[in-house]
Design a protein around this motif. Structure first.
Motif, mmCIF file in Angstrom:
data_model
loop_
_atom_site.group_PDB
_atom_site.id
_atom_site.type_symbol
_atom_site.label_atom_id
_atom_site.label_comp_id
_atom_site.label_asym_id
_atom_site.label_seq_id
_atom_site.Cartn_x
_atom_site.Cartn_y
_atom_site.Cartn_z
ATOM 1 N N MET A 1 17.791 -3.177 9.598
ATOM 2 C CA MET A 1 18.053 -3.898 8.343
ATOM 3 C C MET A 1 17.680 -3.023 7.153
ATOM 4 S SD MET A 1 16.266 -7.403 6.851
ATOM 5 C CE MET A 1 16.934 -8.508 8.087
ATOM 6 N N ASN A 2 18.508 -3.080 6.112
ATOM 7 C CA ASN A 2 18.214 -2.415 4.849
ATOM 8 C C ASN A 2 18.315 -3.427 3.717
ATOM 9 O OD1 ASN A 2 18.011 0.376 5.862
ATOM 10 N ND2 ASN A 2 20.203 0.198 6.233
ATOM 11 N N LEU A 3 17.458 -3.255 2.708
ATOM 12 C CA LEU A 3 17.463 -4.130 1.538
ATOM 13 C C LEU A 3 17.717 -3.301 0.288
ATOM 14 C CD1 LEU A 3 14.335 -6.405 2.231
ATOM 15 C CD2 LEU A 3 16.721 -6.803 2.896
ATOM 16 N N LYS A 52 26.544 -5.767 11.080
ATOM 17 C CA LYS A 52 27.848 -5.914 10.441
ATOM 18 C C LYS A 52 27.812 -6.866 9.253
ATOM 19 C CE LYS A 52 30.552 -4.878 14.599
ATOM 20 N NZ LYS A 52 31.603 -5.363 15.551
ATOM 21 N N GLN A 53 26.681 -7.511 9.043
ATOM 22 C CA GLN A 53 26.558 -8.436 7.924
ATOM 23 C C GLN A 53 26.084 -7.724 6.665
ATOM 24 O OE1 GLN A 53 23.964 -11.545 9.707
ATOM 25 N NE2 GLN A 53 25.519 -12.979 8.972
ATOM 26 N N THR A 96 29.991 -9.788 3.211
ATOM 27 C CA THR A 96 30.414 -10.771 4.214
ATOM 28 C C THR A 96 29.932 -12.180 3.890
ATOM 29 O OG1 THR A 96 28.452 -10.372 5.598
ATOM 30 C CG2 THR A 96 30.414 -9.016 6.020
ATOM 31 N N ASP A 97 28.796 -12.274 3.169
ATOM 32 C CA ASP A 97 28.212 -13.581 2.869
ATOM 33 C C ASP A 97 27.537 -13.534 1.504
ATOM 34 O OD1 ASP A 97 28.228 -15.156 5.685
ATOM 35 O OD2 ASP A 97 27.727 -13.046 6.031
ATOM 36 N N VAL A 98 27.736 -14.586 0.712
ATOM 37 C CA VAL A 98 27.054 -14.746 -0.565
ATOM 38 C C VAL A 98 26.194 -16.000 -0.457
ATOM 39 C CG1 VAL A 98 27.303 -15.153 -3.036
ATOM 40 C CG2 VAL A 98 28.922 -13.648 -1.850
ATOM 41 N N PHE A 99 24.887 -15.803 -0.482
ATOM 42 C CA PHE A 99 23.947 -16.925 -0.358
ATOM 43 C C PHE A 99 23.462 -17.298 -1.752
ATOM 44 C CE2 PHE A 99 19.848 -18.920 0.261
ATOM 45 C CZ PHE A 99 20.059 -19.733 1.369
ATOM 46 N N LEU A 100 23.687 -18.536 -2.154
ATOM 47 C CA LEU A 100 23.387 -18.982 -3.512
ATOM 48 C C LEU A 100 22.158 -19.875 -3.504
ATOM 49 C CD1 LEU A 100 27.090 -19.694 -4.428
ATOM 50 C CD2 LEU A 100 25.707 -17.766 -5.224
ATOM 51 N N THR A 101 21.094 -19.412 -4.159
ATOM 52 C CA THR A 101 19.860 -20.198 -4.183
ATOM 53 C C THR A 101 20.089 -21.558 -4.821
ATOM 54 O OG1 THR A 101 19.151 -19.224 -6.299
ATOM 55 C CG2 THR A 101 18.424 -18.129 -4.253
ATOM 56 N N HIS A 102 20.918 -21.588 -5.856
ATOM 57 C CA HIS A 102 21.387 -22.828 -6.474
ATOM 58 C C HIS A 102 22.571 -22.476 -7.362
ATOM 59 C CE1 HIS A 102 18.438 -21.180 -9.280
ATOM 60 N NE2 HIS A 102 18.809 -22.011 -10.245
ATOM 61 N N LEU A 103 23.192 -23.482 -7.940
ATOM 62 C CA LEU A 103 24.493 -23.285 -8.579
ATOM 63 C C LEU A 103 24.443 -23.295 -10.098
ATOM 64 C CD1 LEU A 103 26.544 -25.438 -6.050
ATOM 65 C CD2 LEU A 103 26.537 -22.942 -6.235
ATOM 66 N N HIS A 104 23.289 -23.026 -10.700
ATOM 67 C CA HIS A 104 23.247 -22.800 -12.143
ATOM 68 C C HIS A 104 24.021 -21.515 -12.443
ATOM 69 C CE1 HIS A 104 19.337 -25.337 -12.778
ATOM 70 N NE2 HIS A 104 20.414 -26.084 -12.642
ATOM 71 N N PHE A 105 24.628 -21.463 -13.634
ATOM 72 C CA PHE A 105 25.593 -20.400 -13.937
ATOM 73 C C PHE A 105 25.019 -18.993 -13.845
ATOM 74 C CE2 PHE A 105 23.660 -21.334 -18.037
ATOM 75 C CZ PHE A 105 23.446 -20.076 -18.581
ATOM 76 N N ASP A 106 23.713 -18.820 -14.108
ATOM 77 C CA ASP A 106 23.141 -17.478 -14.080
ATOM 78 C C ASP A 106 22.824 -17.004 -12.667
ATOM 79 O OD1 ASP A 106 21.187 -19.571 -14.317
ATOM 80 O OD2 ASP A 106 19.632 -18.079 -14.653
#
Length: 286
Positions: A1-3, A52-53, A96-106
């Protein structure tokens, strides 16, 4: 894994709004304001490369809003999402994936862009799934009057219309659960309903992506709660639980909005949980 840290752009907000009832004479010491009372903030996202992710956590404001809209947020600096990805050899089509902590515009505005002739919207990550959770999705698509200005339908609805939307599981009892993407998630409800705080296990460390549970180092004391939080007393309780856990287990707290401090650790003191150390992301990720 790389960050990889991904800076999607810098902006400013009113310091009083960012610190609620805390007097300026106190918060100005850690988050100095300009002549208009605005403090410097950023949208520091996190890219996870795991086999692959290629998972992107949050994606900033995007660039499709009007000049008037962005004028409220005093954009500064040269960073943007595409250039930040390019610096590590990636393109948004690789995600491959976009994880959204919440849906505020920023946090999610970069998910959606204008189509080629600006007659409508399309997803900005054509090969990715977008991850939210059912409770927060309902909260965002049927917004209360307090948060309506932060939940912009053009940022949200095209994800569902594209067929690329997925929901992560909600915890049955505790505030913590494992996600389908391989990391744990702490659910917090004080800022907005069912905000998700990812905890990534990396080379023997736990990296906690703090989103709006802890916007900046200056928000460490428990009563330092944003005026934007819908349930500030609940934020107090959630911060206390999480920060005590972070001190006990030596979590590395990845700060999404702090323009000048990237990662911190915390410790218990007689005054409660306080700052222990500050790190650059390269110190922890390399």
């Amino acid at each position: 894994m790389n960050l990889y840290p991904i800076n999607a752009g810098n902006f400013k907000l009113d310091g009083g709004a960012m610190f609620g009832v805390v007097p300026k004479s106190i918060w100005d010491k850690t988050n100095p304001a300009d002549a208009n009372n605005m403090i410097e903030l950023t949208t520091r996202c996190l890219l996870i490369e795991d086999g692959k992710q290629l998972i992107l956590i949050d994606n900033g404001m995007g660039n499709k809003q009007s000049e008037k809209f962005f004028g409220y947020y005093h954009l500064w600096g040269e960073f943007n999402l595409d250039n930040s990805l390019k610096a590590y050899g990636f393109h948004r089509d690789d995600i491959t994936d976009v994880f959204l902590t919440h849906l505020h515009f920023d946090h999610c505005g970069g998910s959606i862009q204008w189509n080629s002739d600006k007659t409508g919207y399309e997803t900005a990550f054509k090969n990715a799934y977008f991850w939210s959770n059912k409770a927060h999705w309902l909260w965002a698509t049927q917004p209360n009057k307090r948060e309506k200005a932060s939940f912009l339908k053009e940022n949200i609805l095209p994800m569902e219309e594209s067929g690329q939307l997925k929901f992560t599981s909600l915890p049955e009892l505790d505030m913590l659960t494992s996600s389908e993407l391989g990391f744990d998630v702490f659910f917090a409800n004080g800022h907005t309903d069912k905000q998700m705080i990812p905890l990534i296990h990396y080379k023997g460390k736990t990296i906690a992506f703090m989103a709006d549970l802890l916007p900046t180092v200056g928000h460490l004391p428990l009563p330092y709660v944003m005026g934007y939080d819908t349930r500030p007393l609940l934020t107090l309780d959630e911060k206390e639980k999480f920060l005590n856990l972070a001190a006990e287990r030596n979590y590395y707290l990845f700060l999404e909005h702090d323009a000048h401090n990237e990662i911190i650790t915390v410790k218990n003191t007689e005054k409660g949980v306080r700052l222990n150390a500050v790190y650059n992301t390269q110190d922890i990720f390399n």
